[in-house]
Write a protein that holds these residues in place. Sequence first.
Motif, PDB file in Angstrom:
ATOM      1  N   SER A 129       2.273   6.062   6.541  1.00  4.02           N
ATOM      2  CA  SER A 129       2.979   5.823   5.277  1.00  4.02           C
ATOM      3  C   SER A 129       2.811   7.006   4.333  1.00  4.02           C
ATOM      4  O   SER A 129       3.738   7.368   3.599  1.00  4.02           O
ATOM      5  CB  SER A 129       2.484   4.531   4.615  1.00  4.02           C
ATOM      6  N   ARG A 130       1.644   7.624   4.369  1.00  2.00           N
ATOM      7  CA  ARG A 130       1.423   8.811   3.537  1.00  2.00           C
ATOM      8  C   ARG A 130       2.362   9.945   3.963  1.00  2.00           C
ATOM      9  O   ARG A 130       2.935  10.655   3.132  1.00  2.00           O
ATOM     10  CB  ARG A 130      -0.036   9.252   3.631  1.00  2.00           C
ATOM     11  N   GLU A 131       2.527  10.099   5.287  1.00  5.32           N
ATOM     12  CA  GLU A 131       3.418  11.147   5.793  1.00  5.32           C
ATOM     13  C   GLU A 131       4.863  10.918   5.361  1.00  5.32           C
ATOM     14  O   GLU A 131       5.626  11.876   5.185  1.00  5.32           O
ATOM     15  CB  GLU A 131       3.330  11.213   7.316  1.00  5.32           C
ATOM     16  N   LYS A 132       5.261   9.648   5.186  1.00  3.59           N
ATOM     17  CA  LYS A 132       6.623   9.314   4.768  1.00  3.59           C
ATOM     18  C   LYS A 132       6.763   9.180   3.248  1.00  3.59           C
ATOM     19  O   LYS A 132       7.797   8.730   2.754  1.00  3.59           O
ATOM     20  CB  LYS A 132       7.065   7.999   5.428  1.00  3.59           C
ATOM     21  N   ALA A 133       5.713   9.563   2.515  1.00  7.15           N
ATOM     22  CA  ALA A 133       5.715   9.505   1.042  1.00  7.15           C
ATOM     23  C   ALA A 133       5.949   8.093   0.533  1.00  7.15           C
ATOM     24  O   ALA A 133       6.625   7.883  -0.476  1.00  7.15           O
ATOM     25  CB  ALA A 133       6.758  10.470   0.471  1.00  7.15           C
ATOM     26  N   ILE A 134       5.376   7.111   1.239  1.00  9.26           N
ATOM     27  CA  ILE A 134       5.425   5.721   0.775  1.00  9.26           C
ATOM     28  C   ILE A 134       4.145   5.441  -0.004  1.00  9.26           C
ATOM     29  O   ILE A 134       3.040   5.554   0.542  1.00  9.26           O
ATOM     30  CB  ILE A 134       5.559   4.746   1.962  1.00  9.26           C
ATOM     31  N   SER A 135       4.282   5.107  -1.260  1.00 12.99           N
ATOM     32  CA  SER A 135       3.119   4.775  -2.090  1.00 12.99           C
ATOM     33  C   SER A 135       2.663   3.363  -1.723  1.00 12.99           C
ATOM     34  O   SER A 135       3.420   2.406  -1.851  1.00 12.99           O
ATOM     35  CB  SER A 135       3.495   4.850  -3.568  1.00 12.99           C
ATOM     36  N   SER A 136       1.421   3.238  -1.261  1.00 11.56           N
ATOM     37  CA  SER A 136       0.966   1.961  -0.702  1.00 11.56           C
ATOM     38  C   SER A 136      -0.346   1.513  -1.325  1.00 11.56           C
ATOM     39  O   SER A 136      -1.249   2.324  -1.558  1.00 11.56           O
ATOM     40  CB  SER A 136       0.792   2.105   0.812  1.00 11.56           C
ATOM     41  N   VAL A 137      -0.441   0.227  -1.582  1.00 10.44           N
ATOM     42  CA  VAL A 137      -1.697  -0.417  -2.001  1.00 10.44           C
ATOM     43  C   VAL A 137      -2.103  -1.364  -0.886  1.00 10.44           C
ATOM     44  O   VAL A 137      -1.293  -2.162  -0.403  1.00 10.44           O
ATOM     45  CB  VAL A 137      -1.521  -1.192  -3.316  1.00 10.44           C
ATOM     46  N   THR A 138      -3.359  -1.272  -0.461  1.00 13.52           N
ATOM     47  CA  THR A 138      -3.858  -2.114   0.622  1.00 13.52           C
ATOM     48  C   THR A 138      -4.556  -3.348   0.062  1.00 13.52           C
ATOM     49  O   THR A 138      -5.413  -3.235  -0.815  1.00 13.52           O
ATOM     50  CB  THR A 138      -4.834  -1.338   1.524  1.00 13.52           C
ATOM     51  N   VAL A 139      -4.163  -4.513   0.573  1.00 11.42           N
ATOM     52  CA  VAL A 139      -4.818  -5.780   0.230  1.00 11.42           C
ATOM     53  C   VAL A 139      -5.658  -6.177   1.435  1.00 11.42           C
ATOM     54  O   VAL A 139      -5.124  -6.493   2.500  1.00 11.42           O
ATOM     55  CB  VAL A 139      -3.783  -6.879  -0.082  1.00 11.42           C
ATOM     56  N   ARG A 140      -6.952  -6.136   1.315  1.00 13.03           N
ATOM     57  CA  ARG A 140      -7.842  -6.408   2.450  1.00 13.03           C
ATOM     58  C   ARG A 140      -8.160  -7.902   2.516  1.00 13.03           C
ATOM     59  O   ARG A 140      -8.688  -8.466   1.558  1.00 13.03           O
ATOM     60  CB  ARG A 140      -9.122  -5.588   2.345  1.00 13.03           C
ATOM     61  N   CYS A 141      -7.865  -8.505   3.647  1.00 16.95           N
ATOM     62  CA  CYS A 141      -8.131  -9.929   3.857  1.00 16.95           C
ATOM     63  C   CYS A 141      -9.314 -10.103   4.805  1.00 16.95           C
ATOM     64  O   CYS A 141      -9.545  -9.281   5.694  1.00 16.95           O
ATOM     65  CB  CYS A 141      -6.888 -10.615   4.433  1.00 16.95           C
ATOM     66  N   ASP A 142     -10.047 -11.185   4.621  1.00 13.33           N
ATOM     67  CA  ASP A 142     -11.207 -11.473   5.461  1.00 13.33           C
ATOM     68  C   ASP A 142     -10.840 -12.257   6.713  1.00 13.33           C
ATOM     69  O   ASP A 142     -11.645 -12.382   7.629  1.00 13.33           O
ATOM     70  CB  ASP A 142     -12.242 -12.265   4.659  1.00 13.33           C
ATOM     71  N   THR A 143      -9.634 -12.829   6.724  1.00 17.70           N
ATOM     72  CA  THR A 143      -9.182 -13.622   7.870  1.00 17.70           C
ATOM     73  C   THR A 143      -7.726 -13.253   8.175  1.00 17.70           C
ATOM     74  O   THR A 143      -7.074 -12.538   7.413  1.00 17.70           O
ATOM     75  CB  THR A 143      -9.245 -15.132   7.576  1.00 17.70           C
ATOM     76  N   TRP A 144      -7.223 -13.799   9.297  1.00 18.31           N
ATOM     77  CA  TRP A 144      -5.815 -13.645   9.639  1.00 18.31           C
ATOM     78  C   TRP A 144      -4.978 -14.795   9.065  1.00 18.31           C
ATOM     79  O   TRP A 144      -3.782 -14.882   9.329  1.00 18.31           O
ATOM     80  CB  TRP A 144      -5.636 -13.642  11.155  1.00 18.31           C
ATOM     81  N   ASP A 145      -5.585 -15.687   8.299  1.00 22.76           N
ATOM     82  CA  ASP A 145      -4.945 -16.943   7.932  1.00 22.76           C
ATOM     83  C   ASP A 145      -3.879 -16.771   6.847  1.00 22.76           C
ATOM     84  O   ASP A 145      -4.049 -15.996   5.891  1.00 22.76           O
ATOM     85  CB  ASP A 145      -5.992 -17.950   7.444  1.00 22.76           C
ATOM     86  N   SER A 146      -2.826 -17.556   6.966  1.00 20.75           N
ATOM     87  CA  SER A 146      -1.748 -17.523   5.978  1.00 20.75           C
ATOM     88  C   SER A 146      -2.236 -17.976   4.610  1.00 20.75           C
ATOM     89  O   SER A 146      -1.767 -17.483   3.580  1.00 20.75           O
ATOM     90  CB  SER A 146      -0.578 -18.388   6.441  1.00 20.75           C
ATOM     91  N   SER A 147      -3.193 -18.907   4.588  1.00 18.76           N
ATOM     92  CA  SER A 147      -3.669 -19.436   3.303  1.00 18.76           C
ATOM     93  C   SER A 147      -4.343 -18.358   2.466  1.00 18.76           C
ATOM     94  O   SER A 147      -4.167 -18.310   1.236  1.00 18.76           O
ATOM     95  CB  SER A 147      -4.631 -20.607   3.530  1.00 18.76           C
ATOM     96  N   GLU A 148      -5.096 -17.476   3.098  1.00 21.96           N
ATOM     97  CA  GLU A 148      -5.741 -16.404   2.334  1.00 21.96           C
ATOM     98  C   GLU A 148      -4.694 -15.422   1.814  1.00 21.96           C
ATOM     99  O   GLU A 148      -4.746 -15.001   0.648  1.00 21.96           O
ATOM    100  CB  GLU A 148      -6.777 -15.660   3.178  1.00 21.96           C
ATOM    101  N   ALA A 149      -3.733 -15.051   2.671  1.00 27.51           N
ATOM    102  CA  ALA A 149      -2.684 -14.128   2.233  1.00 27.51           C
ATOM    103  C   ALA A 149      -1.872 -14.739   1.091  1.00 27.51           C
ATOM    104  O   ALA A 149      -1.498 -14.045   0.134  1.00 27.51           O
ATOM    105  CB  ALA A 149      -1.777 -13.770   3.412  1.00 27.51           C
TER     106      ALA A 149
END
Length: 360
Positions: A217-237
């Motif tokens: 994404s950096r190479e494509k000049a996409i400004s990105s914010v990462t949201v780090r989740c502790d699980t794969w679960d939909s409820s946390e997202a």
Amino acid sequence: MFEVAKLAGVSHQTVSRVINNSPDVSDATRAKVQAAIKQLDYHPSNSARALASRRSRTIGLIAGGLRFFGPISAITSIETLARQHGLFMSVMMVHSASCTQAEFEDLCGTFNEQNVDAFIFLTPTDTMFEAACRTRVSQPRVFVTSTHGSLSVSEGLRLIRSHDHGKVSMVGIDQWGAMEEVVRLLGEYGHRRALYFAGPSEWRDAATRLDAWVKLSREKAISSVTVRCDTWDSSEAYGRMNHLLDSIGRSGGVLPTVVVAANDAMAVGVARALHEHGVRIPQDVSLVGFDDMPAMDNMYPPLTTVKPDFEQLGRAAMREALRLLGEGEGVALPESAHGVGLIPASVINRASLAPAAPRR
């Protein structure tokens, strides 16, 4: 077997060839032997064959991550190909994150009591991958894993005795190549502001996808914010996306034009939060997932996602096991990286991805 041979009027070696589906038997002879087997109700003894050949014809498989569709699909393919080659599968399951070194070694010890001919390890987490590398076994072993994690593949190989390296193979999904295709599409659609929902850090798939996303994404000049989740679960997202949308609303911030989630379950949670805040997909914000889990084509709108070929991954793992056992040539994989043979994954472009919405 000798009684079958006597009734059919052939040698016991011919009976053995028929039982093992050898092509070196005429159709007429095969029919006679099969008729004798049926008449005598003869059933070959795997234990006896193992004693005679010093091979159990059994593959030991230790698997984590079975909450998810992918590993189950891969195991089904492994078992199907094993059966086609006259092999048996013995499967043990472990908790992907909490599996200890002692537990993993105990499982391998149990398999050794069964005299398994080879191991296949499905190691989705760093914990499992390290335990599998540290465990001392003499049989060939195939790892199904990702290229990146807190323990690199090269570091894992150094934990395996050097004289066993010739009996080790690693296969996995081309996560990096798939993310490269996702980022290319986003660039073509004009997306320059993104949120990335990263999966739990101990999962090697999550680590590989995150590393790929950050770099590409950096190479494509996409400004990105990462949201780090502790699980794969939909409820946390869902909860985390709600919090972000509330924060953007209070501060008068700008919505991203696209949200990329490290798996489809997380994308479902994100979609619910967007819907409840009146944010339209894809008119206001596009959404992309990963794994093409069942029913993603029936979301509203249908989810753009990455489809890994888990069935091909399972077949590749089994073919590698056969190759290490001297029973096949394996499979020429189109790509490899960091010592891992890679199975392609393709982007399924559906209605949740559209050109970037105008800034507002």
